[in-house]
Design a protein around this motif. Structure first.
Motif, mmCIF file in Angstrom:
data_model
loop_
_atom_site.group_PDB
_atom_site.id
_atom_site.type_symbol
_atom_site.label_atom_id
_atom_site.label_comp_id
_atom_site.label_asym_id
_atom_site.label_seq_id
_atom_site.Cartn_x
_atom_site.Cartn_y
_atom_site.Cartn_z
ATOM 1 N N ALA A 75 0.830 -1.210 0.000
ATOM 2 C CA ALA A 75 0.000 0.000 0.000
ATOM 3 C C ALA A 75 0.860 1.253 0.000
ATOM 4 C CB ALA A 75 -0.935 -0.009 1.209
ATOM 5 N N LEU A 76 1.980 1.216 0.710
ATOM 6 C CA LEU A 76 2.875 2.366 0.752
ATOM 7 C C LEU A 76 3.362 2.739 -0.645
ATOM 8 C CD1 LEU A 76 4.617 4.449 2.234
ATOM 9 C CD2 LEU A 76 6.318 2.658 2.595
ATOM 10 N N LEU A 77 3.592 1.765 -1.465
ATOM 11 C CA LEU A 77 4.130 2.024 -2.799
ATOM 12 C C LEU A 77 3.039 2.204 -3.845
ATOM 13 C CD1 LEU A 77 7.110 -0.504 -2.852
ATOM 14 C CD2 LEU A 77 7.059 1.862 -2.112
ATOM 15 N N SER A 105 -0.603 2.792 -3.235
ATOM 16 C CA SER A 105 -1.624 3.819 -2.930
ATOM 17 C C SER A 105 -1.344 4.414 -1.557
ATOM 18 C CB SER A 105 -3.028 3.189 -2.958
ATOM 19 O OG SER A 105 -3.074 2.062 -2.109
ATOM 20 N N PRO A 106 -0.321 5.247 -1.468
ATOM 21 C CA PRO A 106 0.083 5.790 -0.159
ATOM 22 C C PRO A 106 -0.986 6.658 0.496
ATOM 23 C CG PRO A 106 1.266 6.871 -1.951
ATOM 24 C CD PRO A 106 0.544 5.722 -2.564
ATOM 25 N N ARG A 107 -1.901 7.227 -0.311
ATOM 26 C CA ARG A 107 -2.938 8.083 0.292
ATOM 27 C C ARG A 107 -3.875 7.287 1.177
ATOM 28 N NH1 ARG A 107 -4.854 11.961 -4.775
ATOM 29 N NH2 ARG A 107 -2.844 13.040 -5.058
ATOM 30 N N THR A 108 -4.039 6.006 0.857
ATOM 31 C CA THR A 108 -4.996 5.184 1.615
ATOM 32 C C THR A 108 -4.360 4.478 2.794
ATOM 33 O OG1 THR A 108 -4.562 3.238 0.230
ATOM 34 C CG2 THR A 108 -6.260 4.773 -0.533
ATOM 35 N N LEU A 109 -3.063 4.641 2.968
ATOM 36 C CA LEU A 109 -2.383 3.893 4.014
ATOM 37 C C LEU A 109 -2.506 4.620 5.352
ATOM 38 C CD1 LEU A 109 -0.558 1.570 4.935
ATOM 39 C CD2 LEU A 109 1.419 2.984 4.290
ATOM 40 N N ASP A 110 -3.021 3.911 6.344
ATOM 41 C CA ASP A 110 -3.121 4.427 7.709
ATOM 42 C C ASP A 110 -2.323 3.483 8.611
ATOM 43 O OD1 ASP A 110 -3.676 5.607 10.066
ATOM 44 O OD2 ASP A 110 -5.809 5.068 10.106
ATOM 45 N N LEU A 111 -1.173 3.931 9.041
ATOM 46 C CA LEU A 111 -0.298 3.053 9.819
ATOM 47 C C LEU A 111 -0.921 2.668 11.158
ATOM 48 C CD1 LEU A 111 3.213 4.641 9.214
ATOM 49 C CD2 LEU A 111 2.256 2.586 8.197
ATOM 50 N N ARG A 112 -1.754 3.543 11.718
ATOM 51 C CA ARG A 112 -2.349 3.228 13.018
ATOM 52 C C ARG A 112 -3.194 1.967 12.940
ATOM 53 N NH1 ARG A 112 -3.082 8.677 12.275
ATOM 54 N NH2 ARG A 112 -1.862 10.058 13.643
ATOM 55 N N ALA A 113 -3.818 1.772 11.762
ATOM 56 C CA ALA A 113 -4.682 0.599 11.631
ATOM 57 C C ALA A 113 -3.892 -0.707 11.646
ATOM 58 C CB ALA A 113 -5.502 0.700 10.335
ATOM 59 N N TRP A 114 -2.573 -0.640 11.371
ATOM 60 C CA TRP A 114 -1.747 -1.850 11.308
ATOM 61 C C TRP A 114 -1.067 -2.177 12.628
ATOM 62 C CZ3 TRP A 114 -2.019 -5.005 7.276
ATOM 63 C CH2 TRP A 114 -2.561 -4.495 6.084
ATOM 64 N N ASN A 145 3.311 5.365 -6.138
ATOM 65 C CA ASN A 145 2.355 5.947 -7.091
ATOM 66 C C ASN A 145 1.418 6.871 -6.330
ATOM 67 O OD1 ASN A 145 3.380 4.468 -9.211
ATOM 68 N ND2 ASN A 145 2.053 2.708 -8.797
ATOM 69 N N GLY A 146 1.531 8.145 -6.607
ATOM 70 C CA GLY A 146 0.657 9.084 -5.933
ATOM 71 C C GLY A 146 1.386 9.881 -4.871
ATOM 72 N N TYR A 147 0.668 10.824 -4.313
ATOM 73 C CA TYR A 147 1.259 11.710 -3.316
ATOM 74 C C TYR A 147 1.521 10.923 -2.029
ATOM 75 C CZ TYR A 147 1.772 15.369 0.132
ATOM 76 O OH TYR A 147 2.243 16.156 1.143
ATOM 77 N N THR A 148 2.692 11.158 -1.444
ATOM 78 C CA THR A 148 3.083 10.441 -0.228
ATOM 79 C C THR A 148 3.345 11.453 0.884
ATOM 80 O OG1 THR A 148 4.145 8.781 -1.615
ATOM 81 C CG2 THR A 148 4.674 8.738 0.724
ATOM 82 N N ARG A 149 2.767 11.174 2.028
ATOM 83 C CA ARG A 149 2.962 12.069 3.156
ATOM 84 C C ARG A 149 4.393 11.954 3.673
ATOM 85 N NH1 ARG A 149 -1.823 9.561 4.172
ATOM 86 N NH2 ARG A 149 -0.902 8.251 5.820
ATOM 87 N N GLU A 150 4.829 12.986 4.374
ATOM 88 C CA GLU A 150 6.213 13.041 4.823
ATOM 89 C C GLU A 150 6.540 11.906 5.784
ATOM 90 O OE1 GLU A 150 10.068 13.942 5.235
ATOM 91 O OE2 GLU A 150 8.634 14.744 3.756
ATOM 92 N N GLU A 151 5.575 11.556 6.663
ATOM 93 C CA GLU A 151 5.879 10.480 7.606
ATOM 94 C C GLU A 151 6.065 9.139 6.891
ATOM 95 O OE1 GLU A 151 1.379 11.279 7.748
ATOM 96 O OE2 GLU A 151 3.274 12.393 7.644
ATOM 97 N N LEU A 152 5.300 8.967 5.793
ATOM 98 C CA LEU A 152 5.477 7.729 5.023
ATOM 99 C C LEU A 152 6.790 7.759 4.246
ATOM 100 C CD1 LEU A 152 1.856 7.122 3.668
ATOM 101 C CD2 LEU A 152 2.960 6.203 5.725
ATOM 102 N N MET A 153 7.140 8.931 3.741
ATOM 103 C CA MET A 153 8.414 9.052 3.039
ATOM 104 C C MET A 153 9.574 8.747 3.984
ATOM 105 S SD MET A 153 8.692 9.546 -0.104
ATOM 106 C CE MET A 153 10.403 9.942 0.075
ATOM 107 N N LYS A 154 9.462 9.180 5.212
ATOM 108 C CA LYS A 154 10.528 8.905 6.191
ATOM 109 C C LYS A 154 10.658 7.401 6.428
ATOM 110 C CE LYS A 154 12.202 10.172 10.780
ATOM 111 N NZ LYS A 154 12.576 8.793 11.116
#
Length: 929
Positions: free
Chosen positions: A300-302, A304-313, A406-415
């Motif tokens: 999902a990170l690679l 569709s990063p917009r839909t990824l919610d790390l808290r849910a994992w 693919n798509g816009y990635t938030r800074e925390e995900l980029m880190k």
């Protein structure tokens, strides 16, 4: 799913538009975007000329697909206007990446340095060459080994099998002959011929001498290198099959994985592809994360990063969910089987050149072995430093090319993604590169070290023998005295004793020496270079200067006694000299080393002859195989007289082994001397193939056995050796009642001598040799005589070698070998033109040396840091490698590594003398020939 301008700028600042188009084309869900791109195509002809030339110039070669435009006859389907947009499917070249069934899209940065290719192990990612190509590389073979400089080009001999068919039994995805050619630098047709010759169980000496036209006149070392690489390739294929069967039993072998295994071209690639599936290895973080169900989070990170919610994992109370950070990259690399090896191929473009330069300019091979030894002894700590730019380039390539979201990635995900890539580099890639670089250096150092051993051993074995002299071998010593052995010209032991030369009994022992030397007409003394060598040399030199041995003109020489003590207690020495004390056996060995170095030194393990350095730091199996191959080569090329040679020497003839040599010796003892080569067919265990391989290297002179027994006392075997050998050969097999096949064959085997059996001509060429003699008007009885040589030279000069070969329906190489055999004098020895032992009558002490004095000497040992030379002062001097320059060497010795070897005569100048440390520095002036 479409990328915005901001996203593209974030991930790919160097090239924006080209990347967007590549992303848009493969996505079939956006026909509208394609329709927009098509109308832009006509506009591209003028306004966008500055932007697209970069992308379309490389695709210009694909213009040949324009001929598909003739398929434009489909334009009759003009009623379908929407299909005209499909013609732009000529940009289907971008779809070429889909041909790589790995599911990865081929992407390239227009202004960047990296390009992505298929994810198979044998097609690494493209690398921009930032450094000029070096003229040295680890995998490049030494040019001197490809073909002898003076030999004509070989004749391509077509074999019944093609290269591809030749390696089908390996069940790999690459061509065996093509891979062999790439790794050895030898032409494919030569590799095919060599592979076929080895498959037919031909030996290297036989191939090099009697199949020259099939190997393009390569020397034995070059053929041996091809053989080693061929064995490595076969071992790789065998290991691949074993791994495939193992994975199949475990139920994890997929079609894609099987293809990846078959694509591997080296053992390293195979190990890295197989690593994720090995049992018993420590479970990686990626595997633990997959077991926890975190793999889809990475996808999902690679994707569709917009839909990824790390808290849910993150599941409270579940141990291990925090490992998602290092898991991201590792899981992807394992899933697509892109191990660290494929990444190291990418980094190799930056790092390998640096290592090659390092090995060439700073860390010589000898230093590599020394460093390895120091590390093994816990004296040194070794660390490989890799430039920081390698890490930054690797991380940038992973983020911008390999795993670009693919798509816009938030800074925390980029880190998270950046941390994952950096963790992978630090924990996996950096250690792999360090091991890989050191392995390359070590393998190259071992190859060069073994090559040095091979060169030194060959020169030591091929020292010219001293014929026709009665020799006194002396093993010097103080407390236990000097051991003496007087040997006949045929190396038979005439007398042995112990004398004490370095004490109060010296004068009495001198009288004893004089009596023995006059009694046996011995005027040559050979002194071992061990303990008390200098004192023993001074003793004999003093007697010679006082003409003590008159009427004999006595001289002496110093020879290496390395390995003599080991041989004296070996089973071979016990069998050969059962009633002799081991100390006296060493004196016999020392004397025989001058009479016939080859025949004596083959009895000793090559590692104990003192021919190199760091012998314990290289692969022992590789070293033994190389040295055994050189011994076989030297023994075969020199040839052995089957009636007088030892069983030990026979073992090293091409085509023979311990069992066959023993059978030949037993046949000789039972039936008397061999009268011709055909009688070898009667020996038990010597089949047609073995006979073909050994026959050309065996010499038979029925009269030699008489000279062999000249100095010996009668034995129980004298009647069998000198009686009617033909009658004995018929009676013995009949008495045993065994081997009916051999008995029937013996009736057809002639018992008369054949003069051609004394030459290097192979029995398969006897008919051609007789035809040639008839053609030039000569006869077999004239072999070696000047009149036959004149007839041969006149015919060759008049008609030419190639024309004569064509007339006789043979090859020029075979005809040249026949000419050599017919014109060489009886008993010809190829060693007669090689270096000989130095005999002298006086000595020079170390105190007599002065700086600038010019002397002559003989090389005793050659190493990678210099050559040790015996200049007759009891201490070898060292010519450092910096003084061994190409301009001081003959043209045929100007090689990449040191060219001096044992036995070579050199002229040197004394640079410095250190009596306290016993060191002498020398400068090479020239090689004497």
């Amino acid at each position: 799913q479409s990328a915005s301008e901001d996203e593209t700028e974030e991930w790919q600042p160097e090239s924006k538009a080209p990347k967007r188009q590549q992303k848009a084309q493969p996505s079939e869900k956006k026909p509208a975007v394609k329709r927009q791109a098509k109308p832009k195509e006509p506009k591209e002809s003028k306004p966008k000329v500055p932007r697209k030339p970069v992308e379309r110039k490389p695709r210009a070669p694909r213009a040949p697909k324009a001929p598909r435009a003739p398929k434009a006859p489909k334009p009759p389907k003009a009623p379908k206007p929407p299909k005209p947009p499909k013609p732009p499917k000529e940009p289907k070249p971008p779809k070429a990446p889909r041909a790589t069934k790995g599911g990865k899209k081929q992407q390239a940065l227009a202004g960047g340095r990296w390009s992505e290719g298929p994810s198979s192990s044998h097609q690494p990612y493209g690398v921009k060459k930032e450094e000029p190509e070096e003229d040295f590389a680890f995998d490049e073979p030494s040019l001197k080994r490809q073909k002898t400089s003076s030999a004509p080009q070989g004749r391509p001999t077509r074999l019944p099998t093609s290269g591809r068919a030749f390696g089908e039994d390996l069940n790999m995805n690459w061509d065996l002959i093509q891979l062999l050619s790439e790794r050895t630098g030898v032409e494919q047709w030569v590799c095919l011929n060599i592979s076929q010759l080895f498959r037919e169980e031909n030996t290297i000496p036989f191939i090099v001498r009697y199949r020259k036209e099939m190997i393009n006149h390569m020397d034995a070392d070059a053929v041996r290198d091809v053989q080693l690489v061929l064995e490595e390739i076969h071992a790789l294929a065998k290991k691949t099959q074993t791994i495939s069967q193992t994975l199949k039993k475990e139920g994890v072998l997929t079609a894609e994985l099987e293809q990846a295994l078959r694509n591997c071209r080296t053992a390293d690639e195979l190990d890295h592809v197989y690593a994720p599936y090995k049992k018993g290895s420590k479970l990686s973080k990626a595997c633990r994360a997959k077991q926890l169900g975190l793999e889809s989070a990475a996808q999902a990170l690679l994707q569709s990063p917009r839909t990824l919610d790390l808290r849910a994992w993150v599941k409270p109370g579940t141990e291990g969910t925090h490992v998602i950070l290092p898991m991201v990259l590792n899981s992807l690399m394992e899933d697509s089987r892109i191990s660290c090896l494929s990444t190291s191929n990418w980094v190799g473009g930056v790092g390998v050149c640096a290592v090659c330069r390092l090995s060439q300019q700073v860390m010589f091979f000898l230093q590599t072995l020394a460093i390895n030894r120091g590390e093994n002894l816990k004296i040194l700590t070794v660390k490989v430093n890799i430039p920081d730019c390698v890490k930054s380039d690797f991380c940038g390539w992973c983020l911008n090319v390999r795993w670009k979201p693919n798509g816009y990635t938030r800074e925390e995900l980029m880190k998270i993604l950046r941390d994952a890539v950096e963790d992978s580099y630090k924990r996996l890639l950096f250690p792999l590169l360090s091991r890989s670089y050191r392995t390359k250096l070590t393998v190259s150092a071992e190859k060069e070290s073994i090559a040095m051993f091979v060169r030194n051993l060959r020169q030591r074995l091929l020292v010219c023998p001293v014929r026709g002299r009665v020799i006194m071998g002396v093993d010097p010593g103080f407390r236990h005295g000097c051991k003496l052995a007087i040997l006949s010209p045929t190396s038979q032991i005439l007398f042995t004793d112990v004398v004490y030369l370095h004490g109060s009994q010296g004068n009495r022992e001198a009288d004893k020496l004089r009596h023995l030397m006059i009694r046996y007409s011995c005027n040559t003394v050979v002194i071992g270079n061990g303990t008390a060598c200098r004192e023993t040399e001074a003793f004999f030199a003093d007697l010679i200067s006082r003409r003590f041995f008159q009427p004999l003109d006595v001289s002496y020489c110093i020879t290496s006694e390395a390995g003599a003590s080991i041989y004296s207690v070996s089973p071979a020495a016990v069998k050969e000299m059962p009633d002799l004390d081991p100390n006296l056996r060493s004196a016999v060995s020392i004397g025989r080393r001058v009479q016939d170095p080859l025949a004596e030194l083959v009895k000793i393990d090559p590692k104990h002859i003192g021919i190199g350095t760091y012998q314990h730091d290289v692969s022992q199996s590789s070293l033994k195989a190389a040295l055994d191959g050189v011994v076989q080569e030297c023994v075969s090329f020199v040839g052995v007289d089957i009636n007088i040679c030892s069983e030990t020497l026979m073992r090293h003839v091409a085509g023979l082994n311990i069992g066959r040599a023993k059978s030949i010796a037993e046949w000789r003892e039972t039936n008397g001397p061999f009268m011709n080569r055909d009688q070898l067919r009667l020996v038990k265990g010597l089949g047609p193939k073995s006979y073909q391989q050994c026959a050309g290297f065996i010499r038979i002179n029925p009269l030699d056995h008489l000279n062999n027994h000249r100095y010996t006392q009668p034995t129980n075997h004298s009647d069998a050796a000198g009686g009617n050998s033909a009658q004995a050969a018929q009676e013995k097999p009949a008495a045993k009642g065994k081997g009916k096949g051999k008995t029937k064959a013996s009736a057809a085997v002639p018992t008369l001598p054949n003069p051609l059996d004394q030459t290097c001509i192979h029995p398969e060429s006897y008919a051609v040799a007789r035809s040639f003699l008839s053609l030039v008007g000569g006869s077999v009885d004239q072999m070696g005589r000047p009149e036959l040589r004149q007839c041969v030279e006149a015919s060759v000069k008049c008609q030419g070698l190639e024309a004569l070969a064509e007339t006789l329906n043979t090859t020029p190489d075979t005809l040249q070998l026949i000419i050599d055999g017919l014109t060489q004098p009886p008993g010809f020895d190829i060693r007669q033109d090689f270096e000989k032992a130095d005999f002298k009558r006086g000595i020079v002490s170390m105190s007599d040396l002065r700086e600038g004095v010019v002397l002559t000497g003989r090389v005793e040992n050659a190493t990678l840091f210099g050559a040790f030379v015996d200049i007759g002062v009891g201490r070898n001097g060292l010519i450092h490698k910096r003084y061994i320059t190409p301009d001081k060497l003959p043209a045929d010795q100007r090689r990449r590594s040191l060219a001096l070897g044992p036995g070579e005569k050199v002229e040197v100048r004394v640079l410095n003398v250190d009596p306290q440390r016993g060191r002498i520095g020398l400068d090479l002036i020239r090689v004497l020939r």
